[in-house]
Design a protein around this motif. Structure first.
Motif, PDB file in Angstrom:
ATOM      1  N   VAL A  90     -10.635   7.353   2.432  1.00  0.00           N
ATOM      2  CA  VAL A  90      -9.190   7.544   2.641  1.00  0.00           C
ATOM      3  C   VAL A  90      -8.487   8.970   2.914  1.00  0.00           C
ATOM      4  O   VAL A  90      -9.278   9.834   2.371  1.00  0.00           O
ATOM      5  CB  VAL A  90      -8.141   6.929   1.209  1.00  0.00           C
ATOM      6  CG1 VAL A  90      -8.515   7.881   0.094  1.00  0.00           C
ATOM      7  CG2 VAL A  90      -6.633   6.839   1.423  1.00  0.00           C
ATOM      8  N   ASN A  91      -7.713   8.961   3.796  1.00  0.00           N
ATOM      9  CA  ASN A  91      -7.206  10.361   4.197  1.00  0.00           C
ATOM     10  C   ASN A  91      -6.384  10.780   3.501  1.00  0.00           C
ATOM     11  O   ASN A  91      -5.346  10.092   3.212  1.00  0.00           O
ATOM     12  CB  ASN A  91      -6.980  10.316   5.858  1.00  0.00           C
ATOM     13  CG  ASN A  91      -8.274   9.934   6.766  1.00  0.00           C
ATOM     14  OD1 ASN A  91      -9.275  10.448   6.452  1.00  0.00           O
ATOM     15  ND2 ASN A  91      -7.782   9.356   7.732  1.00  0.00           N
ATOM     16  N   ASN A 133       0.905  -0.946  -0.109  1.00  0.00           N
ATOM     17  CA  ASN A 133      -0.009  -0.024   0.042  1.00  0.00           C
ATOM     18  C   ASN A 133       0.956   1.343  -0.037  1.00  0.00           C
ATOM     19  O   ASN A 133       1.505   1.585   1.009  1.00  0.00           O
ATOM     20  CB  ASN A 133      -0.882   0.013   1.232  1.00  0.00           C
ATOM     21  CG  ASN A 133      -2.251   1.091   1.154  1.00  0.00           C
ATOM     22  OD1 ASN A 133      -2.070   1.833   0.156  1.00  0.00           O
ATOM     23  ND2 ASN A 133      -2.904   1.058   2.209  1.00  0.00           N
ATOM     24  N   THR A 155      -1.092   9.664   3.123  1.00  0.00           N
ATOM     25  CA  THR A 155      -0.358   9.023   4.350  1.00  0.00           C
ATOM     26  C   THR A 155      -0.619   7.824   5.020  1.00  0.00           C
ATOM     27  O   THR A 155       0.299   7.201   5.401  1.00  0.00           O
ATOM     28  CB  THR A 155      -0.547  10.117   5.828  1.00  0.00           C
ATOM     29  OG1 THR A 155      -1.961  10.275   5.898  1.00  0.00           O
ATOM     30  CG2 THR A 155      -0.101  11.716   5.411  1.00  0.00           C
ATOM     31  N   GLU A 156      -1.866   7.171   4.549  1.00  0.00           N
ATOM     32  CA  GLU A 156      -2.250   6.155   5.127  1.00  0.00           C
ATOM     33  C   GLU A 156      -2.200   5.017   3.946  1.00  0.00           C
ATOM     34  O   GLU A 156      -2.778   3.936   3.941  1.00  0.00           O
ATOM     35  CB  GLU A 156      -3.571   6.021   5.562  1.00  0.00           C
ATOM     36  CG  GLU A 156      -3.579   6.988   6.962  1.00  0.00           C
ATOM     37  CD  GLU A 156      -5.068   7.101   7.268  1.00  0.00           C
ATOM     38  OE1 GLU A 156      -5.912   6.571   6.715  1.00  0.00           O
ATOM     39  OE2 GLU A 156      -5.405   7.756   8.545  1.00  0.00           O
ATOM     40  N   SER A 180       2.437   5.005  -0.410  1.00  0.00           N
ATOM     41  CA  SER A 180       1.908   6.500   0.307  1.00  0.00           C
ATOM     42  C   SER A 180       2.498   7.426  -0.644  1.00  0.00           C
ATOM     43  O   SER A 180       3.694   8.223  -0.263  1.00  0.00           O
ATOM     44  CB  SER A 180       2.554   6.499   1.506  1.00  0.00           C
ATOM     45  OG  SER A 180       1.954   5.618   2.457  1.00  0.00           O
ATOM     46  N   SER A 240      -6.009  18.428   6.138  1.00  0.00           N
ATOM     47  CA  SER A 240      -6.382  17.071   6.360  1.00  0.00           C
ATOM     48  C   SER A 240      -7.843  16.863   5.847  1.00  0.00           C
ATOM     49  O   SER A 240      -8.844  17.629   6.104  1.00  0.00           O
ATOM     50  CB  SER A 240      -6.749  16.503   7.831  1.00  0.00           C
ATOM     51  OG  SER A 240      -5.343  16.483   8.250  1.00  0.00           O
TER      52      SER A 240
END
Length: 510
Positions: free
Chosen positions: A273-274, A221, A262-263, A223, A376
């Protein structure tokens, strides 16, 4: 978990009427007035690589159908594409303008109609392929009287081959805007029943559509960070309005959004998703425009494999969705229950905060670069979103789209006259706000947008033991599903996936 496609889709009543058996070799139903009528239905779970699924089929005849001799169940996956593109430069790129009274320029319409009908001005292409088509006998009058109300179970052994996700083509994969280019595509998994007649002819009845859920094995995954350049979005006037001419402002600032996942950039359907975003501005210090808000959301992204279509891809953003189930099988055969409504995720917007421009520069025409504080944001992917998958004619996926809201400098020209007219109509005095049927916009706004192909959308899947990577359906090693007897389903599920895979024949697309 294996879900059942919505009954409105898979169980839609399919009726074919005959007066006489079709002509030899025909697979199309007669259009003559109805005497013998045939109905067909199929209920079956979505297909999943490496699984053996169980379904049932119902065929019902009404009227004088004595010539019917046998039933055959079929399943196929078809893909097709069609385009009609302008060749070179045409005098008209959109349909001629009509005002609200439907008045039009007769000369313009005549030129438009002539250009549409002139085949030398167009590149026209139509293509269709069948990735697989399988059949299985259901009943034969030679083995006893043919039931006029026939129901039986069947099984489908699905090899460890990833076929494309089922798409909901009812939304129409076609560009319907005022441009005169046409690009359309469609793919469908369909069950059908063939009825054989005593003279050796057959007629096909559509029995329902289904879907396929590709298997995505865990991968790293990532980033990633990406810079997204922003530009004014296109203005789409109403169907009877002339497209406005955009303004040119050489003093306008340039904006770029730096986005970090970031995640990681993997996101399941119906989840979020952030991301972290930083707005970068480069422009003159004496322009007082204010970036106010940044919004992030996802949208379909299609990349055509055809070289001819790649240059036109930005003009075609169809509202494509995947087929999703609304009916779930319960423990007892033939029983169903509605799936609870999907939870709804929401994309978010964030307020932009910039450091103040240095005071000595505010009244001078210097070029100055600045960056906002990090924002964010939550990026939502709904439950209809198409997972990433490369199919025969195009690459399916999802894109991240960003919209930046700006309060422009008072000296800044309008993007087009249409926006100015609309704004002037909404200008109200303070004592008029409570007397209009809309919420007045207190300040002028303009919007910039941009997108990036960085999302990796995958279907929500049940946690299962790690299995071998499925073969892609366009590979030479791809295998196709095969019908199996319903009495063999339990035994087939007990053998290894590798043994089951050998039962499925190699795919033979045509």
């Amino acid at each position: 978990m294996l879900y059942w496609i919505s009954l409105a889709l898979i169980l839609a009543i399919n009726v074919v009427a005959f007066t006489d058996p079709p002509s030899p070799g025909s697979k199309e139903p007669s259009d003559l007035p109805s005497q013998c009528q045939a109905h067909a239905w199929v209920r079956a779970p979505d297909m999943v690589p490496g699984e053996v699924i169980a379904g049932d089929v119902k065929v019902k005849l009404s009227g004088p159908c004595n010539d019917a001799e046998n039933y055959v169940l079929g399943l196929r996956y078809k893909e097709k594409v069609f385009w009609k593109l302008r060749q070179g430069v045409l005098s008209l790129s959109v349909r001629p303008f009509q005002n609200q009274n439907f008045d039009y320029n007769e000369t313009e319409w005549k030129a438009y109609e002539d250009s549409v009908q002139n085949k030398d001005l167009w590149s026209i292409h139509k293509e269709e392929r069948t990735a697989f088509e399988i059949k299985s006998p259901l009943a034969d009058a030679g083995k006893g009287p043919l039931s006029r109300n026939f129901t039986t179970r069947f099984g489908v052994l699905v090899p460890n081959t990833n076929y494309p996700p089922g798409l909901d083509c009812r939304t129409g994969l076609m560009d319907t805007r005022r441009t005169i280019d046409i690009i359309s595509s469609e793919s469908i998994y369909e069950y059908f029943v063939e009825i054989g007649f005593s003279n050796g002819t057959t007629s096909e009845i559509r029995a329902g559509i289904t879907a396929f859920t590709p298997l995505y094995l865990p991968t790293e995954n990532n980033s990633p960070s990406v810079n997204v350049s922003l530009s004014p979005g296109p203005v789409h006037p109403g169907p009877n309005m002339k497209p406005p001419k955009p303004s040119v402002d050489e003093l306008r600032s340039n904006y770029t959004i730096e986005v970090s996942f970031t995640e990681g950039n993997h996101v399941y359907r119906n989840s979020s998703v952030n991301i972290t975003a930083i707005v970068h501005r480069t422009g003159y210090t004496n322009r007082t425009e204010i970036p106010v808000q940044l919004c992030a959301f996802s949208e379909n992204g299609i990349e055509w494999h055809s070289q001819e279509l790649q240059s036109r891809s930005q003009t075609f953003l169809p509202p494509t969705e995947v087929l999703v189930p609304s009916v779930d099988p319960v423990q007892h055969w033939g029983s169903y229950q509605s799936i609870p409504p999907h939870s709804v995720c929401h994309s978010t917007c964030g307020e932009i905060k910039f450091a103040a421009t240095p005071v000595p520069l505010t009244h001078e025409g210097h070029i100055f670069s600045s960056s906002s504080e990090p924002l964010s944001l939550s990026l939502c992917v709904n439950h209809h979103a198409i997972p990433n998958f490369s199919i025969y004619y195009q690459k399916l996926g999802h894109r991240m789209k960003l919209n930046l809201h700006i309060t422009p400098d008072p000296s800044e020209p309008w993007d087009n006259e249409l926006q100015k007219i609309h704004w002037e109509k909404e200008i109200l005095d303070a004592d008029e706000f409570d007397w209009v049927p809309w919420t007045p916009t207190p300040t002028r706004r303009r919007f910039l947008s941009g997108d990036a192909n960085v999302l990796s959308v995958i279907p929500t899947q049940q946690q299962e033991p790690v299995r071998s990577t499925p073969v892609h359906y366009l590979s030479d090693k791809a295998r196709q599903p095969v019908f199996v007897d319903s009495s063999d389903i339990t035994d087939l599920r007990l053998i290894s996936p590798e043994e089951r895979d050998l039962i499925a024949p190699l795919a033979q697309p045509f």
